[in-house]
Design a protein around this motif. Sequence first.
Motif, PDB file in Angstrom:
ATOM      1  N   THR A   1       1.015  -1.217   0.009  1.00  0.00           N
ATOM      2  CA  THR A   1       0.119  -0.041   0.094  1.00  0.00           C
ATOM      3  C   THR A   1       0.854   1.352  -0.012  1.00  0.00           C
ATOM      4  OG1 THR A   1      -0.249   0.535   2.338  1.00  0.00           O
ATOM      5  CG2 THR A   1      -1.491  -1.214   1.458  1.00  0.00           C
ATOM      6  N   ASP A   2       0.205   2.403  -0.218  1.00  0.00           N
ATOM      7  CA  ASP A   2       0.979   3.666  -0.426  1.00  0.00           C
ATOM      8  C   ASP A   2       0.874   4.055   1.184  1.00  0.00           C
ATOM      9  OD1 ASP A   2      -1.375   4.780   0.289  1.00  0.00           O
ATOM     10  OD2 ASP A   2      -1.676   5.726  -1.722  1.00  0.00           O
ATOM     11  N   ALA A   3       1.668   5.103   1.599  1.00  0.00           N
ATOM     12  CA  ALA A   3       1.685   5.613   2.779  1.00  0.00           C
ATOM     13  C   ALA A   3       0.267   6.088   3.422  1.00  0.00           C
ATOM     14  CB  ALA A   3       2.407   6.953   2.909  1.00  0.00           C
ATOM     15  N   ASP A   4      -1.012   6.114   2.564  1.00  0.00           N
ATOM     16  CA  ASP A   4      -2.200   6.507   3.053  1.00  0.00           C
ATOM     17  C   ASP A   4      -2.703   5.087   3.176  1.00  0.00           C
ATOM     18  OD1 ASP A   4      -1.650   9.171   3.430  1.00  0.00           O
ATOM     19  OD2 ASP A   4      -2.203   9.258   1.146  1.00  0.00           O
ATOM     20  N   ALA A   5      -2.153   3.927   3.199  1.00  0.00           N
ATOM     21  CA  ALA A   5      -2.770   2.658   3.238  1.00  0.00           C
ATOM     22  C   ALA A   5      -3.798   2.204   2.209  1.00  0.00           C
ATOM     23  CB  ALA A   5      -3.461   2.440   4.556  1.00  0.00           C
TER      24      ALA A   5
ATOM     25  N   HIS B   1       7.118  -2.027  12.260  1.00  0.00           N
ATOM     26  CA  HIS B   1       6.343  -3.350  11.755  1.00  0.00           C
ATOM     27  C   HIS B   1       5.438  -3.825  12.590  1.00  0.00           C
ATOM     28  CE1 HIS B   1       9.908  -4.561  14.202  1.00  0.00           C
ATOM     29  NE2 HIS B   1      10.608  -4.082  13.423  1.00  0.00           N
ATOM     30  N   TRP B   2       4.885  -4.880  12.196  1.00  0.00           N
ATOM     31  CA  TRP B   2       3.803  -5.736  13.174  1.00  0.00           C
ATOM     32  C   TRP B   2       3.457  -7.044  12.681  1.00  0.00           C
ATOM     33  CZ3 TRP B   2      -0.910  -8.224  12.496  1.00  0.00           C
ATOM     34  CH2 TRP B   2      -1.650  -8.307  13.625  1.00  0.00           C
ATOM     35  N   SER B   3       3.476  -7.928  13.612  1.00  0.00           N
ATOM     36  CA  SER B   3       3.035  -9.396  13.071  1.00  0.00           C
ATOM     37  C   SER B   3       2.087  -9.932  14.093  1.00  0.00           C
ATOM     38  CB  SER B   3       4.297 -10.240  12.865  1.00  0.00           C
ATOM     39  OG  SER B   3       5.489  -9.823  13.734  1.00  0.00           O
TER      40      SER B   3
ATOM     41  N   GLU C   1      -5.104 -15.655   9.381  1.00  0.00           N
ATOM     42  CA  GLU C   1      -3.697 -15.568   8.468  1.00  0.00           C
ATOM     43  C   GLU C   1      -2.775 -15.060   9.629  1.00  0.00           C
ATOM     44  OE1 GLU C   1      -4.917 -12.880   5.318  1.00  0.00           O
ATOM     45  OE2 GLU C   1      -3.622 -11.071   6.481  1.00  0.00           O
ATOM     46  N   TYR C   2      -1.579 -15.388   9.470  1.00  0.00           N
ATOM     47  CA  TYR C   2      -0.457 -14.992  10.030  1.00  0.00           C
ATOM     48  C   TYR C   2       0.196 -13.758   9.060  1.00  0.00           C
ATOM     49  CZ  TYR C   2       3.917 -14.251  12.612  1.00  0.00           C
ATOM     50  OH  TYR C   2       4.655 -13.494  13.269  1.00  0.00           O
ATOM     51  N   LEU C   3       0.243 -12.542   9.806  1.00  0.00           N
ATOM     52  CA  LEU C   3       0.284 -11.484   9.099  1.00  0.00           C
ATOM     53  C   LEU C   3       1.649 -10.683   9.635  1.00  0.00           C
ATOM     54  CD1 LEU C   3      -0.465  -9.058   6.875  1.00  0.00           C
ATOM     55  CD2 LEU C   3      -1.849  -8.027   8.445  1.00  0.00           C
ATOM     56  N   HIS C   4       2.466 -10.207   8.476  1.00  0.00           N
ATOM     57  CA  HIS C   4       3.684  -9.527   8.996  1.00  0.00           C
ATOM     58  C   HIS C   4       3.670  -8.077   8.287  1.00  0.00           C
ATOM     59  CE1 HIS C   4       7.972  -8.660  10.514  1.00  0.00           C
ATOM     60  NE2 HIS C   4       7.807  -8.056   9.405  1.00  0.00           N
ATOM     61  N   ILE C   5       3.740  -6.852   8.792  1.00  0.00           N
ATOM     62  CA  ILE C   5       3.491  -5.784   8.089  1.00  0.00           C
ATOM     63  C   ILE C   5       4.814  -5.034   8.180  1.00  0.00           C
ATOM     64  CG2 ILE C   5       2.386  -3.590   7.369  1.00  0.00           C
ATOM     65  CD1 ILE C   5       0.219  -4.640   9.160  1.00  0.00           C
ATOM     66  N   ASP C   6       5.450  -4.400   7.273  1.00  0.00           N
ATOM     67  CA  ASP C   6       6.686  -3.658   7.271  1.00  0.00           C
ATOM     68  C   ASP C   6       6.422  -2.291   6.479  1.00  0.00           C
ATOM     69  OD1 ASP C   6       9.051  -4.637   8.617  1.00  0.00           O
ATOM     70  OD2 ASP C   6       9.178  -6.096   6.883  1.00  0.00           O
ATOM     71  N   THR C   7       7.286  -1.438   7.113  1.00  0.00           N
ATOM     72  CA  THR C   7       7.114   0.043   6.640  1.00  0.00           C
ATOM     73  C   THR C   7       8.404   0.272   5.826  1.00  0.00           C
ATOM     74  OG1 THR C   7       6.142   0.692   8.722  1.00  0.00           O
ATOM     75  CG2 THR C   7       6.741   2.401   7.251  1.00  0.00           C
ATOM     76  N   ILE C   8       8.229   0.860   4.398  1.00  0.00           N
ATOM     77  CA  ILE C   8       9.413   1.128   3.698  1.00  0.00           C
ATOM     78  C   ILE C   8       9.297   2.689   3.838  1.00  0.00           C
ATOM     79  CG2 ILE C   8      10.249   1.167   1.484  1.00  0.00           C
ATOM     80  CD1 ILE C   8       9.012  -1.350   0.885  1.00  0.00           C
ATOM     81  N   ARG C   9      10.258   3.435   4.103  1.00  0.00           N
ATOM     82  CA  ARG C   9      10.468   4.787   4.232  1.00  0.00           C
ATOM     83  C   ARG C   9      11.178   5.400   2.979  1.00  0.00           C
ATOM     84  NH1 ARG C   9       8.991   5.896   9.254  1.00  0.00           N
ATOM     85  NH2 ARG C   9       9.008   4.117  10.756  1.00  0.00           N
ATOM     86  N   ASP C  10      10.970   6.683   2.620  1.00  0.00           N
ATOM     87  CA  ASP C  10      11.780   7.634   1.830  1.00  0.00           C
ATOM     88  C   ASP C  10      12.813   7.938   2.354  1.00  0.00           C
ATOM     89  OD1 ASP C  10      11.094   9.731   3.110  1.00  0.00           O
ATOM     90  OD2 ASP C  10       9.581  10.084   1.896  1.00  0.00           O
TER      91      ASP C  10
ATOM     92  N   GLU D   1      13.863  10.613   3.211  1.00  0.00           N
ATOM     93  CA  GLU D   1      13.623  11.447   4.454  1.00  0.00           C
ATOM     94  C   GLU D   1      13.071  10.752   5.746  1.00  0.00           C
ATOM     95  OE1 GLU D   1      12.675  12.869   1.304  1.00  0.00           O
ATOM     96  OE2 GLU D   1      14.555  13.956   1.390  1.00  0.00           O
ATOM     97  N   GLY D   2      12.961   9.581   5.420  1.00  0.00           N
ATOM     98  CA  GLY D   2      12.783   8.807   6.637  1.00  0.00           C
ATOM     99  C   GLY D   2      11.092   8.740   6.939  1.00  0.00           C
ATOM    100  N   ARG D   3      10.014   9.293   5.850  1.00  0.00           N
ATOM    101  CA  ARG D   3       8.767   9.318   6.116  1.00  0.00           C
ATOM    102  C   ARG D   3       8.408   8.083   5.539  1.00  0.00           C
ATOM    103  NH1 ARG D   3       8.784  14.897   3.728  1.00  0.00           N
ATOM    104  NH2 ARG D   3       9.070  13.626   1.904  1.00  0.00           N
ATOM    105  N   PRO D   4       7.227   7.287   6.051  1.00  0.00           N
ATOM    106  CA  PRO D   4       6.703   6.345   5.366  1.00  0.00           C
ATOM    107  C   PRO D   4       6.215   6.409   3.893  1.00  0.00           C
ATOM    108  CG  PRO D   4       5.455   6.611   7.678  1.00  0.00           C
ATOM    109  CD  PRO D   4       6.467   7.588   7.384  1.00  0.00           C
TER     110      PRO D   4
END
Length: 701
Positions: free
Chosen positions: A161-165, A215-217, A232-241, A243-246
């Motif tokens: 997803t994008d930064a706004d989910a 992250h979250w799992s 489901e077993y879910l793992h979420i990761d954030t990718i930052r730009d 500047e460090g923003r999601p």
Amino acid sequence: MIHRDDPRVCDCLANDCARVGPEARYCDLAPEKRAQVLAVFDNDRYLGVVLARQAALFPNRIFADLLTATRQPPALAGDTPLEEALAQLEHGRYDCLPVIDTQGRFLGVVSASSLFRCLAQRERVARERLACAVQVLEEELVHHRMATAVFDTTSEGIMVTDADARILYVNRAFVETTGYTLEEVQGKSPHVLASGRHDAEFYRALWQQLKDTGHWSGEIWNRRKNGEIYPEYLHIDTIRDKEGRPYRYVGVFSDISDDRLIQRQLYELAFHDPLTGLANRALLRERLAAAVGQASRNGGRFAVVLLDLDRFKNVNDSLGHGAGDELLKQVGRRLEDLVRETDTVARMGGDEFTLLLCEQPDTASIKKIAPKILDAVRRPILVEGHELRVEASLGIAYFPEDGTDAETLLRHADTALYHAKAASGPGWARYEAGMGRRAKENLELETALRAALESGAGLHLAWQPQVRLADGRITGVEALARWIHPQLGPISPARFIPVVEQTGLAPAFGSWLIETFIADAERLLAALSDEHVRFALNVSPHNLHDDRFLRLLTDALRHLEILPDRIEVELTESSLMEDEGTQTHMLRALRDAGFGLAVDDFGSGYSNLAYLMRFAVDRLKIDMQFIAGLEHSAANRRLVEAMLRMADSLQMEVVAEGVERESQRQILLELGCQFAQGYLFAQPMAADELIRHLRGQALTA
Ligand code: C2E
Ligand code: CA
Ligand code: CA
């Protein structure tokens, strides 16, 4: 396309331009000063340019004169683009153009050739740049293709997803799991998958953690397009730009509903009798304990009724197991129809049932209930075209009159049942003090057993091979205790082991067992050609509390000079589940010493998988009740299949117990079961007999 660092006219000045004074003459110039272009300066003031070829025509005239005679080209700013300079040259048909800086100071001149040189250079740089860019693009393409391939072939669902989910991409596994295509979810919030099982707080906490840690799992319930919800077993990761923003969120998940299904089946299996679907012994015990707790608090009364079918064995023997099973099912159904919803009907195994009847007004209620139960069972039952009539006997105990704890109530109901069977009365009996015949019998057995343990007379071990189903090769042998009573003859271990456990005989029996086990194993080892055959022994939970027992076992091992994993300790599932604390300690010790560990009678007790996994159990022995019904019961088949799958995922081996028929062997092979034990291959036999047997061939069906 113009690059920021593209050359300007000030970078392309011609190098054959010389400075001259206005009073100078061409003929006065030294040959080395005769450049192509002559820029005329009055002191530092730029006056104009004269071409060498024009000056050479009038070598004796001063440059000031020549200037007035020639057409002066306009000056260019230093940052004029090359194309524009060329256009001006061409348009004005000039040979060169002067270049000035922002303050109007003369910098030099550009000519067509100086500009072309520069252009050629620029072209070369651009081509090189382009080549580089193409290479980078190609590499990116390969990476991208690789990433796409991984993205699409992985069995885990992926959602980006994008930064706004808002969903940007999903992979093939996502589509397969959720039923949504990319087009259907693109631009939407992952909330389209929400199952409604989690409250707002759950999602708030999820986002909070994602924000805090990146992250979250965890496990989450989602809903497929077809409405079905699944875990489901879910793992979420954030990718930052930079500047460090999601910038992106990537969710990777696996559908774990299959695992859950197995868990649920095992739960069913743990608490229900697979044949009749009634509660099993474990569930009854739980309900009984609850009833005791509740009645103690509220001063209530309830009844425990034990029911045993008379001469049920005859049905099995004359009409076969299928008919016997059908009969049990119908009896179970009738009993259930009879009782209230809050009551419990359980099958305890074999032809024994237990009823837990809540809220009894008084102990006289049995006079009404007992005949009703007996009538229900007596009514003819149609099985495979035969009209069967069975009789039953009942033993009853009341809380609190006949006992105030589960154990006592069951024991007293059993005593009453024993009386009901023996007496030629109405077929039922309520417990009365003094009925304790069973207790008396137990006491007699205990005395005889104590004597046997002291002298060793009448006790021995029978050994039963475990085989590999595919080829009948012996993979292990299990030691089973045998006792021949001086007057009563052979007594089943199922009868005397409980006596050992309920009295103080456990340590003495443990010592006898290990001693005999070693003596026999030593002889068997000598006769065995196979280096890998395991020796299994049954250990009761009482022995696990006894540190001496483990010492004896380790000594035995040293004596036998074999690797510890060739000795396997069999513990019943139910004994493993009792009293976790002390068991854990001893089981660890057994494991640490290197002994193999098998769970006996698997499926008959409460299967807490997480608990079993803690001990790294090597083997599960599927209880024979599941094997017995394998040909006729689809439910049993499914359960055995589920057990095999689960064992496989926990990397445990499975031994099917009580295999008596070739048809069972076939089904087990089909289901992927590898090992078995049972009369089809060999009966339990004395060590000497087994040795004779081993000298023969492998055991094949
Ligand atoms: P178990 O450990 O599950 O042993 C298997 C039982 O199934 C044995 O009964 C065996 O003779 C019987 N069996 C084997 N193959 C077949 C078959 O194909 N069909 C049928 N119907 N039965 C088969 P057994 O020897 O009467 O032992 C009964 C139980 O007593 C054992 O069940 C075990 O729980 C306990 N037991 C036996 N020896 C010992 C011992 O030394 N220590 C302890 N603590 N318990 C023991
Ligand atoms: Ca066993
Ligand atoms: Ca067993």
